[in-house]
Design a protein around this motif. Sequence first.
Motif, PDB file in Angstrom:
ATOM      1  N   ALA A 239       0.851  -1.201   0.000  1.00 48.44           N
ATOM      2  CA  ALA A 239       0.000   0.000   0.000  1.00 48.44           C
ATOM      3  C   ALA A 239       0.881   1.242   0.000  1.00 48.44           C
ATOM      4  CB  ALA A 239      -0.915  -0.003   1.214  1.00 48.44           C
ATOM      5  N   ASN A 240       0.351   2.352  -0.540  1.00 49.88           N
ATOM      6  CA  ASN A 240       1.179   3.545  -0.681  1.00 49.88           C
ATOM      7  C   ASN A 240       1.023   4.557   0.450  1.00 49.88           C
ATOM      8  OD1 ASN A 240      -1.295   4.685  -1.269  1.00 49.88           O
ATOM      9  ND2 ASN A 240      -0.803   5.221  -3.374  1.00 49.88           N
ATOM     10  N   HIS A 241       0.127   4.335   1.402  1.00 50.31           N
ATOM     11  CA  HIS A 241      -0.011   5.251   2.536  1.00 50.31           C
ATOM     12  C   HIS A 241      -0.203   4.423   3.800  1.00 50.31           C
ATOM     13  CE1 HIS A 241      -1.973   8.525   4.965  1.00 50.31           C
ATOM     14  NE2 HIS A 241      -0.842   9.068   4.566  1.00 50.31           N
ATOM     15  N   ARG A 242       0.918   4.041   4.387  1.00 45.56           N
ATOM     16  CA  ARG A 242       0.875   3.149   5.534  1.00 45.56           C
ATOM     17  C   ARG A 242       0.890   3.930   6.836  1.00 45.56           C
ATOM     18  NH1 ARG A 242       5.348  -1.311   4.451  1.00 45.56           N
ATOM     19  NH2 ARG A 242       6.652   0.517   4.624  1.00 45.56           N
ATOM     20  N   ASN A 243       0.211   3.391   7.827  1.00 44.15           N
ATOM     21  CA  ASN A 243       0.222   3.933   9.183  1.00 44.15           C
ATOM     22  C   ASN A 243      -0.058   5.436   9.188  1.00 44.15           C
ATOM     23  OD1 ASN A 243       0.953   1.357  10.006  1.00 44.15           O
ATOM     24  ND2 ASN A 243       3.141   1.827   9.902  1.00 44.15           N
ATOM     25  N   ASP A 244      -1.264   5.794   8.844  1.00 44.84           N
ATOM     26  CA  ASP A 244      -1.680   7.193   8.814  1.00 44.84           C
ATOM     27  C   ASP A 244      -1.379   7.855  10.153  1.00 44.84           C
ATOM     28  OD1 ASP A 244      -3.032   9.468   7.627  1.00 44.84           O
ATOM     29  OD2 ASP A 244      -4.655   9.038   9.040  1.00 44.84           O
ATOM     30  N   TYR A 245      -1.003   9.128  10.128  1.00 46.55           N
ATOM     31  CA  TYR A 245      -0.583   9.836  11.333  1.00 46.55           C
ATOM     32  C   TYR A 245      -1.699   9.914  12.368  1.00 46.55           C
ATOM     33  CZ  TYR A 245       1.312  13.548  14.259  1.00 46.55           C
ATOM     34  OH  TYR A 245       1.762  14.283  15.310  1.00 46.55           O
ATOM     35  N   PHE A 246      -2.920  10.151  11.931  1.00 46.85           N
ATOM     36  CA  PHE A 246      -4.019  10.344  12.870  1.00 46.85           C
ATOM     37  C   PHE A 246      -4.738   9.040  13.202  1.00 46.85           C
ATOM     38  CE2 PHE A 246      -3.553  14.435  10.702  1.00 46.85           C
ATOM     39  CZ  PHE A 246      -3.256  15.215  11.809  1.00 46.85           C
ATOM     40  N   SER A 247      -5.035   8.225  12.213  1.00 48.56           N
ATOM     41  CA  SER A 247      -5.828   7.019  12.458  1.00 48.56           C
ATOM     42  C   SER A 247      -4.972   5.758  12.610  1.00 48.56           C
ATOM     43  CB  SER A 247      -6.825   6.811  11.318  1.00 48.56           C
ATOM     44  OG  SER A 247      -6.130   6.543  10.111  1.00 48.56           O
ATOM     45  N   GLY A 248      -3.759   5.769  12.089  1.00 52.13           N
ATOM     46  CA  GLY A 248      -2.906   4.589  12.166  1.00 52.13           C
ATOM     47  C   GLY A 248      -3.247   3.519  11.144  1.00 52.13           C
ATOM     48  N   GLU A 249      -4.220   3.795  10.261  1.00 53.74           N
ATOM     49  CA  GLU A 249      -4.644   2.812   9.263  1.00 53.74           C
ATOM     50  C   GLU A 249      -3.719   2.819   8.052  1.00 53.74           C
ATOM     51  OE1 GLU A 249      -8.596   3.803   8.201  1.00 53.74           O
ATOM     52  OE2 GLU A 249      -9.449   3.270  10.149  1.00 53.74           O
ATOM     53  N   THR A 250      -3.741   1.715   7.352  1.00 53.49           N
ATOM     54  CA  THR A 250      -3.009   1.606   6.103  1.00 53.49           C
ATOM     55  C   THR A 250      -4.014   1.672   4.963  1.00 53.49           C
ATOM     56  OG1 THR A 250      -1.272   0.278   7.089  1.00 53.49           O
ATOM     57  CG2 THR A 250      -1.539   0.117   4.705  1.00 53.49           C
ATOM     58  N   THR A 251      -3.815   2.615   4.055  1.00 54.67           N
ATOM     59  CA  THR A 251      -4.709   2.786   2.910  1.00 54.67           C
ATOM     60  C   THR A 251      -3.896   2.845   1.635  1.00 54.67           C
ATOM     61  OG1 THR A 251      -4.646   5.192   3.125  1.00 54.67           O
ATOM     62  CG2 THR A 251      -6.443   4.041   4.246  1.00 54.67           C
ATOM     63  N   HIS A 252      -4.573   2.689   0.533  1.00 51.85           N
ATOM     64  CA  HIS A 252      -3.941   2.863  -0.769  1.00 51.85           C
ATOM     65  C   HIS A 252      -4.683   3.988  -1.468  1.00 51.85           C
ATOM     66  CE1 HIS A 252      -1.273   1.517  -3.967  1.00 51.85           C
ATOM     67  NE2 HIS A 252      -2.226   1.925  -4.779  1.00 51.85           N
ATOM     68  N   GLU A 253      -4.058   5.145  -1.556  1.00 52.69           N
ATOM     69  CA  GLU A 253      -4.688   6.331  -2.135  1.00 52.69           C
ATOM     70  C   GLU A 253      -4.512   6.330  -3.651  1.00 52.69           C
ATOM     71  OE1 GLU A 253      -6.312   8.382  -0.196  1.00 52.69           O
ATOM     72  OE2 GLU A 253      -5.640   7.510   1.699  1.00 52.69           O
ATOM     73  N   THR A 254      -5.543   6.807  -4.350  1.00 52.76           N
ATOM     74  CA  THR A 254      -5.474   6.929  -5.804  1.00 52.76           C
ATOM     75  C   THR A 254      -6.047   8.268  -6.221  1.00 52.76           C
ATOM     76  OG1 THR A 254      -7.621   5.858  -6.063  1.00 52.76           O
ATOM     77  CG2 THR A 254      -5.675   4.452  -6.240  1.00 52.76           C
ATOM     78  N   GLY A 255      -5.638   8.729  -7.387  1.00 53.04           N
ATOM     79  CA  GLY A 255      -6.204   9.946  -7.964  1.00 53.04           C
ATOM     80  C   GLY A 255      -5.866  11.189  -7.162  1.00 53.04           C
ATOM     81  N   ASN A 256      -6.845  12.067  -7.014  1.00 52.74           N
ATOM     82  CA  ASN A 256      -6.646  13.333  -6.316  1.00 52.74           C
ATOM     83  C   ASN A 256      -6.425  13.126  -4.825  1.00 52.74           C
ATOM     84  OD1 ASN A 256      -7.062  14.632  -8.739  1.00 52.74           O
ATOM     85  ND2 ASN A 256      -9.239  14.947  -8.364  1.00 52.74           N
ATOM     86  N   ASP A 257      -6.945  12.038  -4.276  1.00 53.15           N
ATOM     87  CA  ASP A 257      -6.746  11.756  -2.854  1.00 53.15           C
ATOM     88  C   ASP A 257      -5.266  11.583  -2.539  1.00 53.15           C
ATOM     89  OD1 ASP A 257      -9.473  11.818  -2.559  1.00 53.15           O
ATOM     90  OD2 ASP A 257      -9.700   9.638  -2.696  1.00 53.15           O
ATOM     91  N   LEU A 258      -4.513  10.988  -3.461  1.00 56.17           N
ATOM     92  CA  LEU A 258      -3.085  10.785  -3.253  1.00 56.17           C
ATOM     93  C   LEU A 258      -2.362  12.129  -3.183  1.00 56.17           C
ATOM     94  CD1 LEU A 258      -0.651   8.868  -3.067  1.00 56.17           C
ATOM     95  CD2 LEU A 258      -0.558   8.898  -5.546  1.00 56.17           C
TER      96      LEU A 258
END
Length: 173
Positions: A87-106
Amino acid sequence: MSTEEQQEEDEDLRYFVRVGQTDLDGTKSVERSLTELNGIGRRAARIVADETDVDRTATFGRLDDDQIDEVVDAVQSFADTVPEWLANHRNDYFSGETTHETGNDLDMTRRQDINRMKMIDSYKGVRHKRGQKVRGQRTRSTGRTEGTIGVNVEEIKEEQAAEEAAEEEGGEE
C-alpha cells in the motif's frame, strides 16, 4: 476487415472509462490504462486484473459493464486485498490505518503530510521549506537553482561587438 464490421466494433468500444475522478483511456489494454490512474503502477494494475479475472491485455473499453465495475471496486479496495507493504499510505498519522490512495486523494494526502512536517519543523519539513533535497542526496554539486556562476562567453562577445560598432561609428565622423 470491412468497414461495417469495424463500425460495429467501434460502437461496442467505450473510449473513456471513469474510475474514481479520473477518465481512463478505453482504447488501451486494462493494465496500461490502469497505470494512468495516479497511485496505480504496473504491478498494482496487474494485481487488480488478476484479482478480477480480467485479461490484462484485453481492451479496457470493450469489457462488459459488470467487469468494469469489478475493476473499479478492486481499485478502491486495493489496500484490503494486498499485503500492507504494498500500500502507498501506511500507518496514517491520525488514524494509524493503512490505505492505498489513488487519484486526487493521493495528491491531497501527500500535500497534507508535507505541510504537517513543515509545521512541526521536522528535519524533512525544514528541507522542504528551504527547497532543498529531502532524502539524503548530495547537494554539493547538484540541486543548484541560482543559475550559472561561470563566465558567459556569448554575453562578452555581444558586448565586444557593440563596442566595436560604437568605435566604427565614432571613427567615421
